[in-house]
Design a protein around this motif. Structure first.
Motif, short mmCIF file in Angstrom:
data_model
loop_
_atom_site.label_atom_id
_atom_site.label_comp_id
_atom_site.label_asym_id
_atom_site.label_seq_id
_atom_site.Cartn_x
_atom_site.Cartn_y
_atom_site.Cartn_z
N GLY A 177 7.71 -1.46 0.58
CA GLY A 177 7.24 -0.13 0.23
C GLY A 177 8.26 0.77 -0.44
O GLY A 177 7.90 1.84 -0.94
N PHE A 178 9.56 0.34 -0.44
CA PHE A 178 10.63 1.15 -1.06
C PHE A 178 10.75 2.53 -0.42
O PHE A 178 11.15 3.49 -1.07
CB PHE A 178 10.42 1.32 -2.57
CG PHE A 178 10.41 0.04 -3.33
CD1 PHE A 178 11.10 -1.08 -2.88
CD2 PHE A 178 9.71 -0.08 -4.52
CE1 PHE A 178 11.09 -2.27 -3.59
CE2 PHE A 178 9.70 -1.27 -5.25
CZ PHE A 178 10.39 -2.37 -4.77
N CYS A 179 10.35 2.63 0.86
CA CYS A 179 10.45 3.89 1.60
C CYS A 179 11.22 3.65 2.89
O CYS A 179 11.08 2.59 3.51
CB CYS A 179 9.07 4.44 1.95
SG CYS A 179 8.19 5.17 0.58
N PRO A 180 12.03 4.61 3.33
CA PRO A 180 12.72 4.44 4.62
C PRO A 180 11.72 4.44 5.78
O PRO A 180 10.82 5.27 5.84
CB PRO A 180 13.66 5.64 4.69
CG PRO A 180 13.08 6.64 3.75
CD PRO A 180 12.38 5.88 2.68
N PRO A 217 3.35 9.35 -1.32
CA PRO A 217 4.11 10.18 -2.26
C PRO A 217 5.61 9.88 -2.19
O PRO A 217 6.12 9.44 -1.15
CB PRO A 217 3.81 11.61 -1.77
CG PRO A 217 2.54 11.50 -0.98
CD PRO A 217 2.58 10.14 -0.36
N GLU A 218 6.29 10.12 -3.27
CA GLU A 218 7.73 9.88 -3.31
C GLU A 218 8.44 10.75 -2.27
O GLU A 218 8.12 11.92 -2.10
CB GLU A 218 8.28 10.20 -4.70
CG GLU A 218 9.74 9.85 -4.88
CD GLU A 218 10.21 10.08 -6.31
OE1 GLU A 218 11.42 9.96 -6.55
OE2 GLU A 218 9.36 10.39 -7.17
N GLY A 219 9.39 10.17 -1.58
CA GLY A 219 10.10 10.88 -0.54
C GLY A 219 9.47 10.77 0.83
O GLY A 219 9.97 11.36 1.79
N SER A 220 8.37 10.03 0.95
CA SER A 220 7.72 9.88 2.24
C SER A 220 8.60 9.08 3.20
O SER A 220 9.39 8.22 2.79
CB SER A 220 6.37 9.16 2.08
OG SER A 220 5.48 9.90 1.29
N ARG A 221 8.44 9.36 4.47
CA ARG A 221 9.13 8.61 5.53
C ARG A 221 8.11 8.13 6.54
O ARG A 221 7.12 8.82 6.81
CB ARG A 221 10.19 9.48 6.21
CG ARG A 221 11.35 9.86 5.31
CD ARG A 221 12.39 10.64 6.11
NE ARG A 221 12.94 9.80 7.19
CZ ARG A 221 13.62 10.30 8.22
NH1 ARG A 221 13.80 11.60 8.33
NH2 ARG A 221 14.08 9.48 9.15
N TRP A 229 0.85 -1.20 0.00
CA TRP A 229 0.00 0.00 0.00
C TRP A 229 0.88 1.25 0.00
O TRP A 229 0.61 2.21 -0.73
CB TRP A 229 -0.90 0.00 1.23
CG TRP A 229 -1.83 1.20 1.23
CD1 TRP A 229 -3.08 1.26 0.70
CD2 TRP A 229 -1.53 2.50 1.74
NE1 TRP A 229 -3.59 2.53 0.84
CE2 TRP A 229 -2.65 3.32 1.48
CE3 TRP A 229 -0.43 3.07 2.37
CZ2 TRP A 229 -2.71 4.66 1.84
CZ3 TRP A 229 -0.47 4.40 2.74
CH2 TRP A 229 -1.60 5.20 2.48
N VAL A 230 1.93 1.23 0.81
CA VAL A 230 2.83 2.38 0.86
C VAL A 230 3.46 2.61 -0.51
O VAL A 230 3.56 3.75 -0.98
CB VAL A 230 3.92 2.16 1.94
CG1 VAL A 230 5.02 3.21 1.82
CG2 VAL A 230 3.30 2.19 3.32
N ARG A 231 3.89 1.53 -1.15
CA ARG A 231 4.51 1.68 -2.47
C ARG A 231 3.56 2.31 -3.47
O ARG A 231 3.96 3.13 -4.31
CB ARG A 231 4.97 0.32 -2.99
CG ARG A 231 5.75 0.42 -4.28
CD ARG A 231 5.89 -0.93 -4.99
NE ARG A 231 6.51 -1.95 -4.15
CZ ARG A 231 6.82 -3.16 -4.58
NH1 ARG A 231 6.54 -3.51 -5.86
NH2 ARG A 231 7.38 -4.05 -3.78
#
Length: 507
Positions: free
Chosen positions: A420-423, A400-404, A394-396
């Motif tokens: 999710g490819f997010c930190p 938005p791009e750059g989300s943490r 869901w995060v992926r």
């Protein structure tokens, strides 16, 4: 000296005469059926549940090795463990990047361990005992459950069992090539997981207690050299890559961190996973057949006792850490069950029925344990983390791009970060470097970080909430103060909420 050359009934030191091709096929059919059963149990619904924390880390590392730029910055190659297994997984990911491809690697290594266990049992106790041992390991819940996960323990167990086979060959006839082979296999065992160095203690205990099996220095020193040459690949690769401190920092943290389980954790968990009947059969055989006990049984007992004692004292206890003892229990139980007709004077049909009752006592709980998880209560190392994959996907797709993101603990953080490819950071990571995993970074002031807009989402999960109520309450407080809105909820098969993602706004 005599106990060196006593062979158990059914075992033969001489090579059998060549059999006709038809007879060879018939002889291979039972083992083939066992291996197919082992493969089925390890591959059935392999991706019904997403990764757990360790799986996410190891697969992320493998993806980095395979050149995945999205995961490379989130999961660096050099963290704590050697990367032999991760390198194998990276080859699979190059062919097909999926959870199934990653998990299929340890699953197939688990099937290979069943084959090596057959070879070990046949060398020690003959073909019948070997076939029973392979069948027991094929359906053993402990080995099946762990080898269905992207963990270091399945390849470590394969290499350790291969090393044990080489030691058996050396004890039978002291040829230096078998001790060198054992050294090489132990070196690869250490490259699979560095804690397997404990098996050097098992071998020391065996040789010290077995004067009939003499070790010559001209054999021992080259074998130790082979172990060193193979195992040094890990620290050398870290040194050349400029990450020499990573392994040392992780080792110090593991040695001095607080215990995560009580001392008797393995006594409470492992016998049930191996199978109580298998444990009883293995121990009973050592008693009933004590007049036949030789260096063989001493070697197998040392192989179990030394790591069991080591990890009991070691502060960090993982469900899967004692997996290399599973083939030994299978071989000892196979010896006992194969000896039933002459020990208790059972007819062949009754003896076969006893064997199948033991197999069924393993197969039923094994089948239950490989079904998709619905409970929020489980031990690390026993399966995937329900809801983590769904939250990460869901995060992926929506963040938005750059989300943490900020999670309660690093277990769910690793999983959401992988999918999710997010930190993703974690509240429960200590700001004291001596009390945290060196791979993680603490959030010194979470309230200030949210006020400044450093994090856009908070992640709650049932697994971590059950373990750390203090940090769970802190996350709930942050949700309230920063106007958290539920944007995603994952539930297990019973409809119980297991993960929630909140969007928050800076003040």
């Amino acid at each position: 000296m005599t106990d060196r050359f006593v062979l158990p009934r059914g075992a033969s030191r001489t090579a059998p005469a060549p059999a006709p091709s038809g007879a060879g096929v018939r002889a291979a059919a039972p083992l083939t059926a066992v291996l197919l059963l082992a493969a089925f149990l390890r591959l059935w619904q392999l991706t019904a549940t997403g990764f757990n924390s360790d799986e996410a880390v190891y697969t992320g590392t493998a993806a980095s090795l395979a050149g995945d730029d999205r995961l490379g910055s989130l999961f660096p190659v050099f963290r704590a463990h050697p990367v032999l297994f991760q390198s194998l997984v990276s080859l699979a990911l190059r062919v097909h990047e999926s959870d199934w491809a990653a998990r299929a690697v340890p699953a197939l290594l688990g099937v290979a361990t069943v084959a090596v266990t057959y070879g070990l049992g046949r060398r020690l106790y003959g073909r019948r005992a070997a076939l029973v041992a392979a069948l027991l390991l094929a359906v053993m819940p402990y080995h099946v459950v762990v080898s269905r996960q992207v963990l270091l323990d399945a390849p470590m167990t394969l290499c350790a069992t291969g090393a044990l086979y080489c030691v058996v060959r050396y004890a039978e006839s002291p040829s230096p090539r078998w001790l060198l082979a054992a050294g090489g296999m132990l070196g690869f065992t250490v490259l699979a997981k560095e804690t397997s160095i404990v098996f050097l203690g098992s071998l020391y205990a065996f040789f010290a207690l077995t004067p009939a099996v003499r070790t010559r220095w001209r054999h021992l020193l080259p074998a130790l050299g082979v172990i060193g040459v193979v195992a040094v690949a890990h620290p050398l690769s870290q040194l050349l890559a400029g990450h020499a401190r990573a392994g040392g920092n992780y080792l110090l943290w593991q040695m001095f961190r607080r215990a995560n389980h009580p001392y008797f954790f393995y006594g409470d968990e492992v016998p049930w996973a191996v199978g109580p009947v298998v444990v009883v059969a293995a121990v009973a055989g050592l008693v009933w057949l004590r007049r036949e006990n030789t260096w063989r049984e001493r070697l197998l007992v040392c192989w179990v006792v030394v790591p069991a004692l080591f990890f009991t004292v070691w502060p960090v206890k993982g469900f899967q850490y004692l997996l290399p003892v599973a083939p030994v229990f299978a071989v000892l139980a196979g010896r006992t069950l194969a000896s039933f007709p002459r020990v208790v004077r059972l007819q062949r049909i009754a003896a076969a029925a006893a064997i199948w009752l033991v197999v069924v006592s393993l197969a039923v709980p094994c089948w239950i344990r490989i079904q998709p998880q619905t409970s929020t209560r489980f031990l690390a190392g026993t399966g995937g983390l329900p809801g983590g994959r769904e939250a990460g996907l869901w995060v992926r797709g929506h963040a938005p791009e750059g989300s943490r993101l900020l999670a309660i603990g690093p277990s769910m953080a690793n999983v959401v970060q992988y999918y999710g490819f997010c930190p993703v950071s974690a509240l429960s990571v200590s700001p004291n470097p001596a009390r945290r995993n060196p791979s993680y970074r603490a959030v010194a002031n979470p309230d200030r970080a949210l006020r400044d807009g450093d994090f856009q989402y908070l992640v709650w999960d049932a697994y971590t909430a059950r373990r750390t109520p203090f940090f769970t309450a802190e996350l709930r407080g942050l949700v309230g103060r920063y106007h958290g809105t539920v944007v995603f909820t994952a539930r297990n098969g019973d409809g119980v909420k297991v993960v929630e993602v909140y969007r928050v706004r800076a003040s």
